[in-house]
Design a protein around this motif. Sequence first.
Motif, PDB file in Angstrom:
ATOM      1  N   VAL A 134       0.858  -1.203   0.000  1.00 44.39           N
ATOM      2  CA  VAL A 134       0.000   0.000   0.000  1.00 44.39           C
ATOM      3  C   VAL A 134       0.889   1.246   0.000  1.00 44.39           C
ATOM      4  O   VAL A 134       1.939   1.256   0.643  1.00 44.39           O
ATOM      5  CB  VAL A 134      -0.924  -0.011   1.241  1.00 44.39           C
ATOM      6  N   ASN A 135       0.450   2.255  -0.696  1.00 49.46           N
ATOM      7  CA  ASN A 135       1.132   3.554  -0.746  1.00 49.46           C
ATOM      8  C   ASN A 135       1.436   4.041   0.686  1.00 49.46           C
ATOM      9  O   ASN A 135       0.524   4.268   1.484  1.00 49.46           O
ATOM     10  CB  ASN A 135       0.194   4.519  -1.492  1.00 49.46           C
ATOM     11  N   GLN A 136       2.733   4.174   0.992  1.00 49.12           N
ATOM     12  CA  GLN A 136       3.150   4.530   2.360  1.00 49.12           C
ATOM     13  C   GLN A 136       2.667   5.928   2.751  1.00 49.12           C
ATOM     14  O   GLN A 136       2.341   6.176   3.906  1.00 49.12           O
ATOM     15  CB  GLN A 136       4.680   4.483   2.463  1.00 49.12           C
ATOM     16  N   SER A 137       2.621   6.835   1.777  1.00 51.71           N
ATOM     17  CA  SER A 137       2.121   8.183   2.100  1.00 51.71           C
ATOM     18  C   SER A 137       0.650   8.111   2.496  1.00 51.71           C
ATOM     19  O   SER A 137       0.178   8.857   3.360  1.00 51.71           O
ATOM     20  CB  SER A 137       2.244   9.116   0.899  1.00 51.71           C
ATOM     21  N   LEU A 138      -0.059   7.174   1.851  1.00 48.35           N
ATOM     22  CA  LEU A 138      -1.487   7.038   2.157  1.00 48.35           C
ATOM     23  C   LEU A 138      -1.682   6.484   3.562  1.00 48.35           C
ATOM     24  O   LEU A 138      -2.471   7.016   4.353  1.00 48.35           O
ATOM     25  CB  LEU A 138      -2.111   6.113   1.111  1.00 48.35           C
ATOM     26  N   THR A 139      -0.940   5.420   3.879  1.00 48.85           N
ATOM     27  CA  THR A 139      -1.118   4.838   5.217  1.00 48.85           C
ATOM     28  C   THR A 139      -0.697   5.831   6.299  1.00 48.85           C
ATOM     29  O   THR A 139      -1.240   5.825   7.392  1.00 48.85           O
ATOM     30  CB  THR A 139      -0.317   3.526   5.379  1.00 48.85           C
ATOM     31  N   ALA A 140       0.243   6.711   5.958  1.00 52.38           N
ATOM     32  CA  ALA A 140       0.719   7.678   6.958  1.00 52.38           C
ATOM     33  C   ALA A 140      -0.250   8.860   7.129  1.00 52.38           C
ATOM     34  O   ALA A 140      -0.083   9.666   8.041  1.00 52.38           O
ATOM     35  CB  ALA A 140       2.091   8.209   6.541  1.00 52.38           C
ATOM     36  N   THR A 141      -1.250   8.961   6.254  1.00 50.47           N
ATOM     37  CA  THR A 141      -2.159  10.116   6.310  1.00 50.47           C
ATOM     38  C   THR A 141      -3.477   9.698   6.966  1.00 50.47           C
ATOM     39  O   THR A 141      -4.200   8.862   6.420  1.00 50.47           O
ATOM     40  CB  THR A 141      -2.449  10.637   4.883  1.00 50.47           C
ATOM     41  N   PRO A 142      -3.800  10.257   8.127  1.00 49.01           N
ATOM     42  CA  PRO A 142      -5.043   9.854   8.793  1.00 49.01           C
ATOM     43  C   PRO A 142      -6.269  10.465   8.112  1.00 49.01           C
ATOM     44  O   PRO A 142      -6.149  11.445   7.384  1.00 49.01           O
ATOM     45  CB  PRO A 142      -4.882  10.437  10.205  1.00 49.01           C
ATOM     46  N   VAL A 143      -7.433   9.864   8.381  1.00 46.53           N
ATOM     47  CA  VAL A 143      -8.689  10.481   7.937  1.00 46.53           C
ATOM     48  C   VAL A 143      -8.799  11.832   8.635  1.00 46.53           C
ATOM     49  O   VAL A 143      -8.427  11.962   9.802  1.00 46.53           O
ATOM     50  CB  VAL A 143      -9.899   9.592   8.314  1.00 46.53           C
ATOM     51  N   THR A 198       0.875  15.081  -0.987  1.00 51.07           N
ATOM     52  CA  THR A 198       1.807  14.069  -0.456  1.00 51.07           C
ATOM     53  C   THR A 198       1.453  12.656  -0.948  1.00 51.07           C
ATOM     54  O   THR A 198       2.348  11.866  -1.235  1.00 51.07           O
ATOM     55  CB  THR A 198       1.855  14.103   1.085  1.00 51.07           C
ATOM     56  N   VAL A 199       0.161  12.363  -1.070  1.00 47.94           N
ATOM     57  CA  VAL A 199      -0.218  11.031  -1.547  1.00 47.94           C
ATOM     58  C   VAL A 199       0.242  10.832  -2.994  1.00 47.94           C
ATOM     59  O   VAL A 199       0.569   9.713  -3.407  1.00 47.94           O
ATOM     60  CB  VAL A 199      -1.745  10.810  -1.362  1.00 47.94           C
ATOM     61  N   LEU A 200       0.334  11.921  -3.752  1.00 55.03           N
ATOM     62  CA  LEU A 200       0.851  11.826  -5.118  1.00 55.03           C
ATOM     63  C   LEU A 200       2.384  11.830  -5.161  1.00 55.03           C
ATOM     64  O   LEU A 200       2.977  11.833  -6.240  1.00 55.03           O
ATOM     65  CB  LEU A 200       0.311  12.982  -5.974  1.00 55.03           C
ATOM     66  N   GLY A 201       3.030  11.866  -3.996  1.00 56.53           N
ATOM     67  CA  GLY A 201       4.490  11.786  -3.961  1.00 56.53           C
ATOM     68  C   GLY A 201       5.179  13.119  -4.226  1.00 56.53           C
ATOM     69  O   GLY A 201       6.367  13.160  -4.516  1.00 56.53           O
ATOM     70  N   ARG A 202       4.432  14.204  -4.118  1.00 56.87           N
ATOM     71  CA  ARG A 202       5.027  15.533  -4.228  1.00 56.87           C
ATOM     72  C   ARG A 202       5.295  16.043  -2.810  1.00 56.87           C
ATOM     73  O   ARG A 202       4.818  15.470  -1.831  1.00 56.87           O
ATOM     74  CB  ARG A 202       4.071  16.497  -4.944  1.00 56.87           C
TER      75      ARG A 202
END
Length: 406
Positions: free
Chosen positions: A1-10, A133-137
Amino acid sequence: VNQSLTATPVHQSTRISEYAARNPGTIDLTVGLPSYGPPAIIRAALREALDRGGDEATAHDRYAPVRGVAALREAIADLYARTSRMSIDPSSEIVVTHGAAGGLWLAVLTATDPADEVLLLDPCYMLYEPIVTVLGRVAVRVPTAGDNGFSPDPDTVRSRVSPRTRLMVLNSPANPTGTVLEAPLLVELAVGARIAYDEVLDAFSYAAPHSRLHMLAPDVSITINSLSKRFGMAGWRIGWMIADPAFIAEAAKAQTFNTLSVSHIVQQASAVGLADRSTDAEVAGHAETIRRQGERFLADLESVPLIEPPRVAGGFYAFVNVGRLARHLDPLWDPGSGAPAGQIVADALLATVQVAVVPGPAFGAYGRDYIRISFPGPVDRLDEAVRRLRIAAGQGTQAQERAPCG
Ligand SMILES: Cc1ncc(COP(=O)(O)O)c(C=O)c1O
């Protein structure tokens, strides 16, 4: 899973409004949506389109063109022509998106490569940083200050620019701060990097007429807008992007890879409403009602001790400094090492007087002393909220505290 995604809370505001929905009696002032729905002409157009084909497939049952149906792009161009005398080519300078949120994803994806830097004001609307951040920018925050009305200082913006800066996101009128960016400042900010200019609240600019970045700096402007607030139809998911033809061509390509297109039938019905000039007056009426409601609410907030009612130049939100109220609610609170004032107050309001607001830190570190209160809801709810805030600030009585929620 995209690490930026897992690191971003709802986002906190989603969790708080879900909590409010589960707890009757809570006054939910987290959600920034108007209480009116779409113009009757749009609802009628949708009904008519639904019945047109009977059991046979019609154009509406097929994919819409990736840039959006022609009638809607023409209606969007006409909106800008009649309200701002802008000349936009509907065939090459517009792409219809899944709301402004879809347009923001598309803007970041199209304007930047992975690891590029994107300037975001601090505080700013909560979707911007996760999209980046989820897009890696890389999100680079530009601090703004309450005593300056959260207006960005061009020198501070320039100090955050690096060789990797490709994009800046601006929003006017602004969520959460109520700041309106006027033309001279926008021109100063339009140096170099492209600007994704989120103007979803353009119909709700009170202190000054709304400024269109596209007219001031067409070479760098990527305008993002939607019908969510203008027509009270956030659930219909109709938005758009306006930019130069080369950028729009790439954005349309990205949209093909992503969603293919936006709902055909909803675009067609939306076009009917946007093209009809009677809806301009309807929107102006809603905006005036919300402006007056906000003015009354801010005046009422003056009666609440320990808080500083802000100046709201546009939009639906009051971004309220609660530093002194935090100290009252928690006398042992240490502003240096403790939780941010906005968090302490938002938590306490929910727990003690059942008023749900969004903690300012949810919008960035420079929102730490603030809470965001959304004010387009029913007036009796706002009155009750002010009464409860006074209780929280130590000026209400127990008897009032038990009064039912309006
Ligand atoms: C500043 C801002 N931008 C974008 C959006 C998302 O709008 P849409 O419903 O058009 O995706 C919102 C929604 O509240 C907003 O406040």
